[in-house]
Enzyme design. Structure first.
Site, PDB file in Angstrom:
ATOM      1  N   PHE A 184       0.808  -1.227   0.000  1.00 42.52           N
ATOM      2  CA  PHE A 184       0.000   0.000   0.000  1.00 42.52           C
ATOM      3  C   PHE A 184       0.833   1.264   0.000  1.00 42.52           C
ATOM      4  CE2 PHE A 184       0.889  -0.225   4.549  1.00 42.52           C
ATOM      5  CZ  PHE A 184       1.103   1.116   4.849  1.00 42.52           C
ATOM      6  N   LYS A 186      -1.423  -7.337  -9.203  1.00 45.08           N
ATOM      7  CA  LYS A 186      -2.394  -7.306  -8.106  1.00 45.08           C
ATOM      8  C   LYS A 186      -1.956  -6.185  -7.164  1.00 45.08           C
ATOM      9  CE  LYS A 186      -2.835  -8.479  -4.104  1.00 45.08           C
ATOM     10  NZ  LYS A 186      -3.502  -7.356  -3.413  1.00 45.08           N
ATOM     11  N   GLU A 206      -4.881  -3.963  -1.932  1.00 45.25           N
ATOM     12  CA  GLU A 206      -6.336  -3.718  -1.833  1.00 45.25           C
ATOM     13  C   GLU A 206      -6.623  -2.426  -1.065  1.00 45.25           C
ATOM     14  OE1 GLU A 206      -4.543  -6.024  -0.549  1.00 45.25           O
ATOM     15  OE2 GLU A 206      -5.298  -6.874   1.326  1.00 45.25           O
ATOM     16  N   ARG A 207      -5.601  -1.921  -0.337  1.00 49.42           N
ATOM     17  CA  ARG A 207      -5.819  -0.675   0.407  1.00 49.42           C
ATOM     18  C   ARG A 207      -5.568   0.564  -0.460  1.00 49.42           C
ATOM     19  NH1 ARG A 207      -2.749  -2.150   5.957  1.00 49.42           N
ATOM     20  NH2 ARG A 207      -1.481  -3.411   4.554  1.00 49.42           N
ATOM     21  N   CYS A 243       9.778   1.607   3.337  1.00 49.66           N
ATOM     22  CA  CYS A 243      10.726   0.529   3.649  1.00 49.66           C
ATOM     23  C   CYS A 243      12.129   1.091   3.820  1.00 49.66           C
ATOM     24  CB  CYS A 243      10.714  -0.526   2.560  1.00 49.66           C
ATOM     25  SG  CYS A 243      11.397   0.090   1.032  1.00 49.66           S
ATOM     26  N   GLU A 290       9.358  -3.982  12.833  1.00 53.72           N
ATOM     27  CA  GLU A 290       9.041  -2.859  11.939  1.00 53.72           C
ATOM     28  C   GLU A 290       7.700  -2.280  12.388  1.00 53.72           C
ATOM     29  OE1 GLU A 290       7.834  -3.765   7.847  1.00 53.72           O
ATOM     30  OE2 GLU A 290       9.058  -2.104   7.165  1.00 53.72           O
TER      31      GLU A 290
HETATM   32  P1  NAD Z   1       1.542  -6.645   3.004  1.00 55.28           P
HETATM   33  O1  NAD Z   1       2.555  -7.727   3.090  1.00 55.28           O
HETATM   34  O2  NAD Z   1       0.436  -6.607   3.974  1.00 55.28           O
HETATM   35  O3  NAD Z   1       0.862  -6.680   1.547  1.00 55.28           O
HETATM   36  C1  NAD Z   1       1.623  -6.734   0.379  1.00 55.28           C
HETATM   37  C2  NAD Z   1       0.825  -7.484  -0.680  1.00 55.28           C
HETATM   38  O4  NAD Z   1       0.641  -8.834  -0.255  1.00 55.28           O
HETATM   39  C3  NAD Z   1      -0.571  -6.892  -0.888  1.00 55.28           C
HETATM   40  O5  NAD Z   1      -0.849  -6.877  -2.257  1.00 55.28           O
HETATM   41  C4  NAD Z   1      -1.479  -7.848  -0.117  1.00 55.28           C
HETATM   42  O6  NAD Z   1      -2.756  -7.974  -0.691  1.00 55.28           O
HETATM   43  C5  NAD Z   1      -0.738  -9.171  -0.189  1.00 55.28           C
HETATM   44  N1  NAD Z   1      -0.937  -9.996   1.019  1.00 55.28           N
HETATM   45  C6  NAD Z   1      -1.058  -9.547   2.293  1.00 55.28           C
HETATM   46  N2  NAD Z   1      -1.204 -10.593   3.138  1.00 55.28           N
HETATM   47  C7  NAD Z   1      -1.166 -11.704   2.383  1.00 55.28           C
HETATM   48  C8  NAD Z   1      -1.244 -13.094   2.677  1.00 55.28           C
HETATM   49  N3  NAD Z   1      -1.395 -13.532   3.922  1.00 55.28           N
HETATM   50  N4  NAD Z   1      -1.165 -13.973   1.661  1.00 55.28           N
HETATM   51  C9  NAD Z   1      -0.992 -13.546   0.387  1.00 55.28           C
HETATM   52  N5  NAD Z   1      -0.928 -12.241   0.060  1.00 55.28           N
HETATM   53  C10 NAD Z   1      -0.985 -11.330   1.031  1.00 55.28           C
HETATM   54  O7  NAD Z   1       2.369  -5.270   2.989  1.00 55.28           O
HETATM   55  P2  NAD Z   1       1.791  -3.799   3.119  1.00 55.28           P
HETATM   56  O8  NAD Z   1       1.342  -3.564   4.520  1.00 55.28           O
HETATM   57  O9  NAD Z   1       0.852  -3.521   2.002  1.00 55.28           O
HETATM   58  O10 NAD Z   1       3.106  -2.960   2.825  1.00 55.28           O
HETATM   59  C11 NAD Z   1       4.020  -2.559   3.804  1.00 55.28           C
HETATM   60  C12 NAD Z   1       5.197  -3.506   3.873  1.00 55.28           C
HETATM   61  O11 NAD Z   1       5.872  -3.533   2.622  1.00 55.28           O
HETATM   62  C13 NAD Z   1       6.239  -3.058   4.885  1.00 55.28           C
HETATM   63  O12 NAD Z   1       6.695  -4.174   5.579  1.00 55.28           O
HETATM   64  C14 NAD Z   1       7.337  -2.450   4.027  1.00 55.28           C
HETATM   65  O13 NAD Z   1       8.606  -2.462   4.605  1.00 55.28           O
HETATM   66  C15 NAD Z   1       7.275  -3.357   2.834  1.00 55.28           C
HETATM   67  N6  NAD Z   1       7.893  -2.709   1.680  1.00 55.28           N
HETATM   68  C16 NAD Z   1       9.128  -3.146   1.317  1.00 55.28           C
HETATM   69  C17 NAD Z   1       9.783  -2.535   0.257  1.00 55.28           C
HETATM   70  C18 NAD Z   1      11.153  -2.986  -0.134  1.00 55.28           C
HETATM   71  O14 NAD Z   1      11.650  -2.517  -1.145  1.00 55.28           O
HETATM   72  N7  NAD Z   1      11.804  -3.870   0.588  1.00 55.28           N
HETATM   73  C19 NAD Z   1       9.163  -1.482  -0.428  1.00 55.28           C
HETATM   74  C20 NAD Z   1       7.883  -1.071  -0.028  1.00 55.28           C
HETATM   75  C21 NAD Z   1       7.259  -1.700   1.043  1.00 55.28           C
END
Ligand code: NAD
Length: 486
Positions: free
Chosen positions: A155, A179, A182-183, A287, A386
């Site tokens: 998100f 994909k 969703e947020r 991140c 985090e």
């Molecule tokens: P999230 O893991 O909740 O969601 C990421 C994606 O995974 C979304 O599209 C979501 O629908 C899907 N998802 C969530 N739970 C799932 C599950 N149980 N099974 C399958 N799919 C699932 O992450 P977020 O809260 O949207 O984003 C923030 C996170 O992303 C933070 O931890 C941040 O550090 C990380 N991030 C990392 C980088 C990097 O370059 N390393 C860059 C941006 C964000």
């Protein structure tokens, strides 16, 4: 324009058409600054995934054979459209994510840079040859696209993170199924319209909205050859293991807990400005956010005081309003999670020097003011986890060696920064820190599109990182041709 932000249910984009999901289940997409519902996102089904992948697989047959310069030309047109719609895209990012318009504007620029890099595909995809590997025999390496790529995004950067993936994948001749989070799913739909306007053939770029079921459908689909994922650590690990077990190429960028070391010889004006931007910008939902400051020696008292003062000056509010620096976090649940970390920190002995819970904020949005915790110790939950909110921890140490040791104890290793005036300290830091992206006298050392985004340890799962030459390697496969001429 396909979206009006009037609470409508979003459509998926498949084979160049806007299509309704087969699911009746939806989730509200809420503006985190106002609590107003902008749209509903469908929680699409496996059938929706299958349909989009079928469209992408069909398009791959022709798109992969389009000459690379012609594919690049579409990227040039797309780049021009993005520049033209820059403000509109930034507004959309602010509305669905909450970050300030200025930050959103910067995010759109990061996306544009990815398109500019991808437009170099004819050069980036070049192979190489040796005219004589044996008598009358030559050998050459050629690059080809890999097929249908699935992209799953978080998100916090609704524009930039998908752009780490699809422009390069597409320019290299692949087709793509995205994909979005969703947020924050709105920006992706607008991007699909602009891609179509740029002349991208139907089926090359597709969107399936939803959550876990869509992800699982993509991870197990036999016609998806590679998965690019960005998100939290547990999901990244799951995606990496599942996609790899299903025989896919996978890169999974994960969470972070970035440390910034401040030495006594640092320029404190610069350090405070950069740390505040890195810790509280985008409400800490980056991140590459600075999550922990490690203050070395007698710099600590003055640094903490100055960070507190700078936190007092930050303007909190709706990111669309002028001069607002600190927008909301993404949802009420994220605000509650962050405040529970602050309480936990207090219970474990941290001192709350600046308490963002007390800042006067609008009750409609999910606001949390800049929070500063001092006397944090390694091992406390506020140090290990985090938090992903405007909560900055300060760890005090006596020596530079201790500071490096503490930073290296973290399970995460996305970025690390150092503020100093000493060339030998800079060299020591570069050699001894276990992290993939280092910043010297700056707060957010995020590489540009032509370099890889190179997290280490639990911040990354896979081999080839996103962007740069790694990205080209990830989205292509090689063919070696050895030929006899006699
Ligand atoms: P999230 O893991 O909740 O969601 C990421 C994606 O995974 C979304 O599209 C979501 O629908 C899907 N998802 C969530 N739970 C799932 C599950 N149980 N099974 C399958 N799919 C699932 O992450 P977020 O809260 O949207 O984003 C923030 C996170 O992303 C933070 O931890 C941040 O550090 C990380 N991030 C990392 C980088 C990097 O370059 N390393 C860059 C941006 C964000």
């Amino acid at each position: 324009m396909n979206l009006t932000c009037d609470g409508e249910t979003l459509q998926n984009y498949s084979g160049g058409k806007w299509v309704s999901s087969r699911s009746n289940e939806t989730e509200a997409v809420v503006n985190p600054a106002t609590g107003v519902t902008l749209a509903h996102v469908p929680l699409s089904t496996l059938e929706d995934v299958n349909a989009a992948v079928a469209d992408a697989a069909h398009a791959f047959k022709t798109w992969s054979r389009v000459p690379a310069p012609k594919r690049a030309r579409i990227m040039f047109s797309f780049q021009q459209l993005l520049v033209k719609h820059w403000d509109e895209l930034a507004q959309l990012v602010t509305m669905e994510n909450g970050k300030s318009f200025k930050e959103a504007h910067g995010e759109v620029l990061r996306g544009i840079e990815c398109v500019e890099f991808a437009a170099g595909a004819p050069t980036l995809m070049m192979g190489n040859q040796l005219s004589s590997i044996a008598t009358d025999i030559e050998s050459g390496m050629y690059r080809y696209p890999i097929g249908v790529v699935g992209g799953i995004t978080p998100f916090n950067f609704p524009m930039m993170v998908p752009f780490w993936m699809f422009p390069l994948a597409i320019a290299c001749g692949n087709t793509f199924v995205l994909k979005p989070s969703e947020r924050t799913p709105l920006t992706a739909n607008r991007v699909a319209e602009l891609l179509s306007q740029a002349g991208l053939p139907d089926g090359v770029f597709n969107i399936v909205h939803g959550a876990r079921d869509v992800v699982n459908g993509m991870l197990s689909h036999p016609d998806i050859t590679a998965i690019s994922f960005v998100g939290s650590q547990p999901v990244a690990e799951y995606v990496y293991k599942t996609a790899a077990a299903n025989g896919k190429r996978v890169q999974a960028l994960a969470g972070a807990k970035n440390h910034t070391i401040v030495l006594p010889d640092a320029d404190l004006d610069l350090a405070v400005k950069e740390i505040v931007g890195a810790a509280y910008g985008s409400a800490g939902e980056r991140c590459m956010a600075c999550a922990v400051v490690v203050a070395v020696g007698d710099v600590a008292d003055e640094l903490v005081q100055r960070l507190k003062n700078a936190g007092d000056e930050l303007i909190i509010g709706n990111g669309l309003e002028e001069n607002v620096f600190l927008g909301p976090v993404i949802r009420q649940s994220q605000k509650e999670r962050a405040t529970s970390y602050i309480e936990h920190g207090e219970r474990e002995g941290a001192i709350v020097v600046r308490d963002g819970r007390n800042d006067p904020v609008s009750e409609d949005g999910y606001f949390l003011g800049a929070t500063l915790l001092d006397h944090v110790k390694p091992g406390m939950k506020v140090w290990t986890d985090e938090i992903f909110a405007p909560v900055l921890s300060v760890v005090r140490v006596e020596t530079f060696d201790e500071a490096i040791q503490i930073a290296n104890q973290s399970d995460f290793a996305n970025g690390a920064c150092l503020f100093t005036d000493s060339a030998s300290a800079i060299r020591k830091f570069r050699e001894e820190i276990d992290a993939g992206m280092l910043g010297i006298n700056l707060g957010v050392p995020a590489p540009m599109a032509f370099f890889p985004f190179s997290g280490w340890k639990k911040s990354f799962y896979g081999d080839l990182h996103a962007n740069g030459k790694d990205g080209v390697e990830f989205y292509t496969r090689r063919k070696m041709v050895t030929a006899r001429h006699s």
